[in-house]
Design a protein around this motif. Structure first.
Motif, PDB file in Angstrom:
ATOM      1  N   LYS A 298       0.915  -1.358   0.182  1.00  0.00           N
ATOM      2  CA  LYS A 298       0.217   0.146  -0.002  1.00  0.00           C
ATOM      3  C   LYS A 298       0.886   1.077   0.082  1.00  0.00           C
ATOM      4  CE  LYS A 298      -2.563  -2.546   2.706  1.00  0.00           C
ATOM      5  NZ  LYS A 298      -2.422  -2.726   4.176  1.00  0.00           N
ATOM      6  N   ARG A 310      -4.098 -10.349  -0.311  1.00  0.00           N
ATOM      7  CA  ARG A 310      -4.717 -11.376   0.575  1.00  0.00           C
ATOM      8  C   ARG A 310      -5.150 -12.555  -0.023  1.00  0.00           C
ATOM      9  NH1 ARG A 310      -6.792  -8.648   4.921  1.00  0.00           N
ATOM     10  NH2 ARG A 310      -5.198  -7.377   4.430  1.00  0.00           N
ATOM     11  N   TYR A 319      -3.403 -19.041   6.294  1.00  0.00           N
ATOM     12  CA  TYR A 319      -4.376 -18.721   7.195  1.00  0.00           C
ATOM     13  C   TYR A 319      -5.567 -18.492   6.229  1.00  0.00           C
ATOM     14  CZ  TYR A 319      -4.121 -13.537   7.028  1.00  0.00           C
ATOM     15  OH  TYR A 319      -4.074 -12.155   6.628  1.00  0.00           O
ATOM     16  N   SER A 376       3.153  -7.999   9.852  1.00  0.00           N
ATOM     17  CA  SER A 376       1.911  -8.213   9.084  1.00  0.00           C
ATOM     18  C   SER A 376       1.816  -9.544   8.299  1.00  0.00           C
ATOM     19  CB  SER A 376       1.800  -7.089   8.202  1.00  0.00           C
ATOM     20  OG  SER A 376       2.817  -7.031   7.431  1.00  0.00           O
ATOM     21  N   GLY A 377       0.938  -9.945   7.557  1.00  0.00           N
ATOM     22  CA  GLY A 377       0.755 -10.834   6.715  1.00  0.00           C
ATOM     23  C   GLY A 377       0.713 -12.246   7.303  1.00  0.00           C
ATOM     24  N   ASP A 378       0.956 -13.297   6.660  1.00  0.00           N
ATOM     25  CA  ASP A 378       0.896 -14.776   7.030  1.00  0.00           C
ATOM     26  C   ASP A 378       2.317 -14.762   7.874  1.00  0.00           C
ATOM     27  OD1 ASP A 378       1.061 -17.220   7.481  1.00  0.00           O
ATOM     28  OD2 ASP A 378      -0.388 -17.614   6.045  1.00  0.00           O
ATOM     29  N   LEU A 379       1.898 -14.874   9.366  1.00  0.00           N
ATOM     30  CA  LEU A 379       3.298 -15.089  10.018  1.00  0.00           C
ATOM     31  C   LEU A 379       4.083 -16.447  10.038  1.00  0.00           C
ATOM     32  CD1 LEU A 379       1.799 -13.079  13.020  1.00  0.00           C
ATOM     33  CD2 LEU A 379       3.304 -12.343  11.506  1.00  0.00           C
ATOM     34  N   ALA A 380       3.070 -17.474   9.727  1.00  0.00           N
ATOM     35  CA  ALA A 380       3.734 -18.626   9.723  1.00  0.00           C
ATOM     36  C   ALA A 380       4.713 -18.702   8.473  1.00  0.00           C
ATOM     37  CB  ALA A 380       2.815 -19.572   9.791  1.00  0.00           C
ATOM     38  N   ASN A 411       1.221  -8.605  15.996  1.00  0.00           N
ATOM     39  CA  ASN A 411       0.299  -8.268  14.974  1.00  0.00           C
ATOM     40  C   ASN A 411      -0.932  -9.008  15.577  1.00  0.00           C
ATOM     41  OD1 ASN A 411      -1.300  -7.087  13.170  1.00  0.00           O
ATOM     42  ND2 ASN A 411      -0.659  -8.360  11.567  1.00  0.00           N
ATOM     43  N   ASP A 412      -1.626  -8.489  16.393  1.00  0.00           N
ATOM     44  CA  ASP A 412      -3.003  -8.979  16.991  1.00  0.00           C
ATOM     45  C   ASP A 412      -3.201 -10.583  17.213  1.00  0.00           C
ATOM     46  OD1 ASP A 412      -5.426  -7.610  17.465  1.00  0.00           O
ATOM     47  OD2 ASP A 412      -6.194  -8.261  15.472  1.00  0.00           O
ATOM     48  N   THR A 417      -4.372 -18.027  17.713  1.00  0.00           N
ATOM     49  CA  THR A 417      -3.330 -17.647  16.588  1.00  0.00           C
ATOM     50  C   THR A 417      -2.135 -18.586  16.948  1.00  0.00           C
ATOM     51  OG1 THR A 417      -3.999 -15.112  16.844  1.00  0.00           O
ATOM     52  CG2 THR A 417      -2.187 -15.721  15.291  1.00  0.00           C
ATOM     53  N   SER A 420      -2.695 -22.013  16.050  1.00  0.00           N
ATOM     54  CA  SER A 420      -2.925 -22.311  14.862  1.00  0.00           C
ATOM     55  C   SER A 420      -1.441 -22.178  14.057  1.00  0.00           C
ATOM     56  CB  SER A 420      -3.895 -21.133  14.020  1.00  0.00           C
ATOM     57  OG  SER A 420      -3.685 -21.372  12.734  1.00  0.00           O
ATOM     58  N   LEU A 421      -0.493 -21.062  14.252  1.00  0.00           N
ATOM     59  CA  LEU A 421       0.764 -21.048  13.652  1.00  0.00           C
ATOM     60  C   LEU A 421       1.444 -22.599  14.091  1.00  0.00           C
ATOM     61  CD1 LEU A 421       1.719 -17.338  14.882  1.00  0.00           C
ATOM     62  CD2 LEU A 421       1.128 -18.351  12.404  1.00  0.00           C
ATOM     63  N   GLN A 424       0.492 -25.205  11.846  1.00  0.00           N
ATOM     64  CA  GLN A 424       0.895 -24.781  10.441  1.00  0.00           C
ATOM     65  C   GLN A 424       2.533 -25.038  10.224  1.00  0.00           C
ATOM     66  OE1 GLN A 424      -0.418 -20.922   9.176  1.00  0.00           O
ATOM     67  NE2 GLN A 424      -2.174 -21.074  10.607  1.00  0.00           N
TER      68      GLN A 424
HETATM   69  N1  LIG Z   1      -0.627 -18.106   9.560  1.00  0.00           N
HETATM   70  C1  LIG Z   1      -1.335 -17.543  10.133  1.00  0.00           C
HETATM   71  N2  LIG Z   1      -2.446 -18.395  10.939  1.00  0.00           N
HETATM   72  C2  LIG Z   1      -3.283 -17.658  11.689  1.00  0.00           C
HETATM   73  N3  LIG Z   1      -3.147 -16.594  11.699  1.00  0.00           N
HETATM   74  C3  LIG Z   1      -2.265 -15.528  11.175  1.00  0.00           C
HETATM   75  C4  LIG Z   1      -1.366 -16.033  10.628  1.00  0.00           C
HETATM   76  N4  LIG Z   1      -0.527 -15.349  10.121  1.00  0.00           N
HETATM   77  C5  LIG Z   1      -1.296 -13.928  10.795  1.00  0.00           C
HETATM   78  N5  LIG Z   1      -2.301 -14.525  11.387  1.00  0.00           N
HETATM   79  C6  LIG Z   1      -3.364 -13.413  12.067  1.00  0.00           C
HETATM   80  O1  LIG Z   1      -4.160 -12.746  11.125  1.00  0.00           O
HETATM   81  C7  LIG Z   1      -4.457 -11.584  11.302  1.00  0.00           C
HETATM   82  C8  LIG Z   1      -3.988 -10.785  10.031  1.00  0.00           C
HETATM   83  O2  LIG Z   1      -4.388  -9.498  10.348  1.00  0.00           O
HETATM   84  P1  LIG Z   1      -4.940  -8.460   9.156  1.00  0.00           P
HETATM   85  O3  LIG Z   1      -5.914  -9.119   8.501  1.00  0.00           O
HETATM   86  O4  LIG Z   1      -5.050  -7.093   9.700  1.00  0.00           O
HETATM   87  O5  LIG Z   1      -3.525  -8.503   8.150  1.00  0.00           O
HETATM   88  P2  LIG Z   1      -2.296  -7.480   8.071  1.00  0.00           P
HETATM   89  O6  LIG Z   1      -1.404  -8.220   7.578  1.00  0.00           O
HETATM   90  O7  LIG Z   1      -2.190  -6.758   9.538  1.00  0.00           O
HETATM   91  O8  LIG Z   1      -3.033  -6.700   7.214  1.00  0.00           O
HETATM   92  P3  LIG Z   1      -2.502  -5.203   6.916  1.00  0.00           P
HETATM   93  O9  LIG Z   1      -0.962  -4.917   6.735  1.00  0.00           O
HETATM   94  O10 LIG Z   1      -3.253  -4.744   5.837  1.00  0.00           O
HETATM   95  O11 LIG Z   1      -3.049  -4.463   8.140  1.00  0.00           O
HETATM   96  C9  LIG Z   1      -3.565 -11.162  12.587  1.00  0.00           C
HETATM   97  O12 LIG Z   1      -4.616 -11.187  13.734  1.00  0.00           O
HETATM   98  C10 LIG Z   1      -2.593 -12.033  12.442  1.00  0.00           C
HETATM   99  O13 LIG Z   1      -2.157 -12.440  14.061  1.00  0.00           O
END
Ligand SMILES: Nc1ncnc2c1ncn2[C@@H]1O[C@H](COP(=O)(O)OP(=O)(O)OP(=O)(O)O)[C@@H](O)[C@H]1O
Ligand SMILES: O=P(O)(O)OC[C@H]1O[C@H](OP(=O)(O)OP(=O)(O)O)[C@H](O)[C@@H]1O
Ligand SMILES: O=C(O)c1cccnc1
Ligand SMILES: [Mg+2]
Length: 599
Positions: A298, A310, A319, A376-380, A411-412, A417, A420-421, A424
């Protein structure tokens, strides 16, 4: 002052200044006046502080907050301005002698018995037993509840995060900015540490409670740099030789070399980001841990592609899909769309390329970088990608330590989470957790209550339509009975007049309200749960340093069977009463329940 005094003083270090006698509900003070007016000054009461249900759909709770309760009792005193405020606030008919009485009140006649802080505890077993003058014990109610409720909820929440994360992952509490105000944030940091977190970003909590303070840097630091010209100084002295090294030249050269290894061109990486990372490395050459996800789609090359990003994420990494990111086939050949790599991957690759370049430049100057944070993103998926990149570089440049760089994820994040991580497969070494942890989003209150169970030697029972809310009357003791395998089996409440259960002796344990539920237990060990912590105006047992309370949490949790601790549908732990107490409760119940008339 003797050494002993110094140590005690240290252990009972500062209390948050807002914890004071007026931090209570008005009704405690109005009741105090009504008690006083009705000649109850010399009445003696026993109150129990307990909760009715375990939080977070779990079957255990961690007891915390005792140290703060002791500090509160120690400092309990209405100041002149408190009295003045009450005189203005309470109705004009209050007799002045009542204020004189309040002015001299202390907790010298109160006795506080408690379970050890950091212990696993269960519904209905009192955590605190407060005995002493009715008026004073009543005045303590709200403050003791507020000190125990959130503390125990937070410590339990943190302990649950620790359980799902396992012992080999670091957990950092990052919640202050999202917490329920400054006091919520401060308490959260303290009790997250007790529950098993390794450190906090909250500096005041670090200072007040001696908790390790840790952290990385924010996106603002990276975005404050636009070009390489923004670097103020490029010189770092070599760790050993003290020779000046030009970190910019070194990093630029390394960026070219690394780019061929990780297959991304230096042109795609942000120069502003490189400038930021070099500047950060010069400021902290021994603690270089960099945020690598700043330049996302962005804000950087690909305006407006976030929904597509996404989709890519969902498509290949798992995820919202069942396709785990430990699927290395997919990881090694990431989505090839018209844009080449998926955008998140490109993001990370810009950050990773810049990070690796600076880390290798630092290495030339005699320093080892610490690692990265992904926010951000898919942390796994991204953690696996980052680890693979580190391993490729470790091999390409013969630097084995590079493969072990720390990967922090934030990130949240919540308990689910992490579970789940884990499923995965991920390569995260450290979780930074804020919102869900400190606000206890999954369950925001524990629901501890403070109930009168005895007055002037007479038991009191509070009846309710809801059997679960009927109080267990009288002055009681609590024992934890252990089974042959060493695990805690059951908590047993008895009348204080009864002899304690003995090791190897058969005890009848009864459900407090369901007549048919009973069992014999022959304990292999019996633990008396209460100790007297406050009596005769002084602390009788000094609270343990936080680190020891933190260890107590883990050792206490180890005494519970795994099925009681599991996340999904855990087995309830049993809390029972002795036969004697059972009959006592039910006799009193009948005495207090009037016989109705049918007409
Ligand atoms: N592999 C995963 N499995 C499950 N949950 C995940 C995984 N990777 C990230 N998450 C969780 O998914 C959520 C992603 O948040 P969100 O949809 O706001 O994406 P983002 O990457 O932060 O996007 P943006 O950068 O647009 O804010 C978070 O709560 C994060 O902890
Ligand atoms: O997500 P939580 O569990 O609440 O953890 C705390 C969050 O606070 C920070 O974000 P923020 O956007 O406030 O600042 P940043 O620029 O450092 O990411 C950090 O990056 C985490 O994402
Ligand atoms: O140090 C960090 O990385 C940090 C601190 C607070 C909130 N989020 C991140
Ligand atoms: Mg963030």
């Amino acid at each position: 002052m003797s050494n002993h005094d110094l140590t005690c003083k240290h252990k009972m270090a500062r209390q948050n200044g807002i914890v004071q006698p007026l931090l209570t509900d008005l009704y405690q003070i109005t009741m105090a006046y009504a008690y006083w007016k009705s000649g109850k000054v010399n009445d003696v009461a026993v109150f129990d502080l307990f909760f009715r249900n375990n939080p977070f759909q779990g079957e255990f709770t961690i007891f915390a907050g005792l140290e703060e309760c002791l500090k509160f009792l120690q400092n309990f005193h209405y100041s002149d301005s408190d009295i003045e405020y009450l005189m203005q606030t309470l109705p004009g008919n209050i007799e002045p002698e009542f204020f004189a009485y309040l002015k001299d009140l202390t907790c010298k006649d109160i006795k506080l018995s408690a379970i050890e802080e950091g212990s696993v505890v269960f519904p209905r077993v009192p955590l605190l037993r407060v005995e002493g003058p009715l008026i004073i014990a009543q005045l303590l109610e709200t403050t003791l509840l507020t000190l125990v409720n959130f503390a125990s909820l937070m410590a339990t929440n943190a302990a649950r995060y620790r359980m799902v994360a396992g012992k080999n992952v670091s957990l950092l509490e990052f919640g202050l900015r999202r917490a329920q105000g400054p006091d919520g944030g401060l308490s959260a940091s303290k009790y997250a540490y007790i529950g098993g977190f390794d450190g906090t970003s909250n500096v005041l909590a670090g200072k007040m409670f001696n908790i390790p303070v840790k952290g990385t840097h924010a996106h603002s630091f990276v975005t404050s740099f636009s070009t390489l010209d923004d670097i103020h100084s490029v010189i770092l002295r070599h760790a050993e030789t003290q020779e000046p090294c030009n970190l910019l030249d070194l990093a630029t050269e390394w960026r070219n070399r690394v780019s061929s290894v990780i297959d991304i061109s230096p042109e795609e990486a942000s120069d502003g980001e490189l400038a930021a990372l070099i500047s950060y490395a010069i400021a902290f050459p021994t603690g270089f841990l960099a945020l690598v996800d700043t330049y996302d789609v962005k804000r950087y090359h690909f305006q407006g592609l976030s929904s597509r990003h996404r989709q890519h994420m969902n498509g290949h990494s798992g995820y919202n899909s069942n396709c785990g990111s430990n699927d290395t086939r997919q990881l090694k050949s990431p989505i090839n769309s018209t844009y080449g790599y998926s955008t998140v991957e490109r993001t990370l690759r810009s950050g990773l390329l810049n990070f690796c370049a600076v880390a290798l430049a630092l290495n030339d100057c005699g320093y080892r970088a610490v690692g990265i944070r992904i926010d951000s993103g898919d942390l796994a998926y991204l953690s696996v990608l980052a680890r693979e990149t580190f391993e490729q570089i470790a091999e390409a440049f013969k630097l084995p330590w590079f493969s072990k760089l720390t990967i922090v994820a934030s990130n949240d994040i919540n308990e689910d989470t992490i579970l789940s991580l884990n499923e995965q497969g991920h390569k995260i070494d450290c979780f930074g957790i804020g919102t869900h942890l400190v606000t206890c989003q999954r369950q925001p209150a524990l629901g501890c209550v403070y109930k009168l169970v005895e007055i002037n030697g007479q038991p009191r029972i509070k009846l309710s339509q809801d059997v679960g809310k009927v109080t267990i009357p009288g002055h009681k003791e609590a024992y934890r009975l252990f089974g042959a395998d060493g695990h805690a089996l059951i908590d047993l409440l008895q009348r204080s007049s009864e002899p304690a259960p003995g090791v190897g002796q058969k005890v009848l344990c009864r459900h407090p309200f369901q007549e048919s539920k009973r069992a014999y237990v022959i304990p292999s060990k019996v633990e008396h749960l209460y100790k007297v912590y406050w009596k005769d105006g002084r602390v009788c047992i000094q609270p343990k340093p936080l680190l020891e309370v933190r260890e107590r949490v883990q050792s206490s949790l180890r005494t519970l069977r795994q099925d009681i601790k599991r996340n999904l549908n855990p087995t309830p732990y049993k809390v029972a009463v002795s036969d004697d107490l059972y009959n006592f409760i039910h006799d009193l119940w009948l005495q207090n329940a009037p016989i109705g008339e049918l007409s």
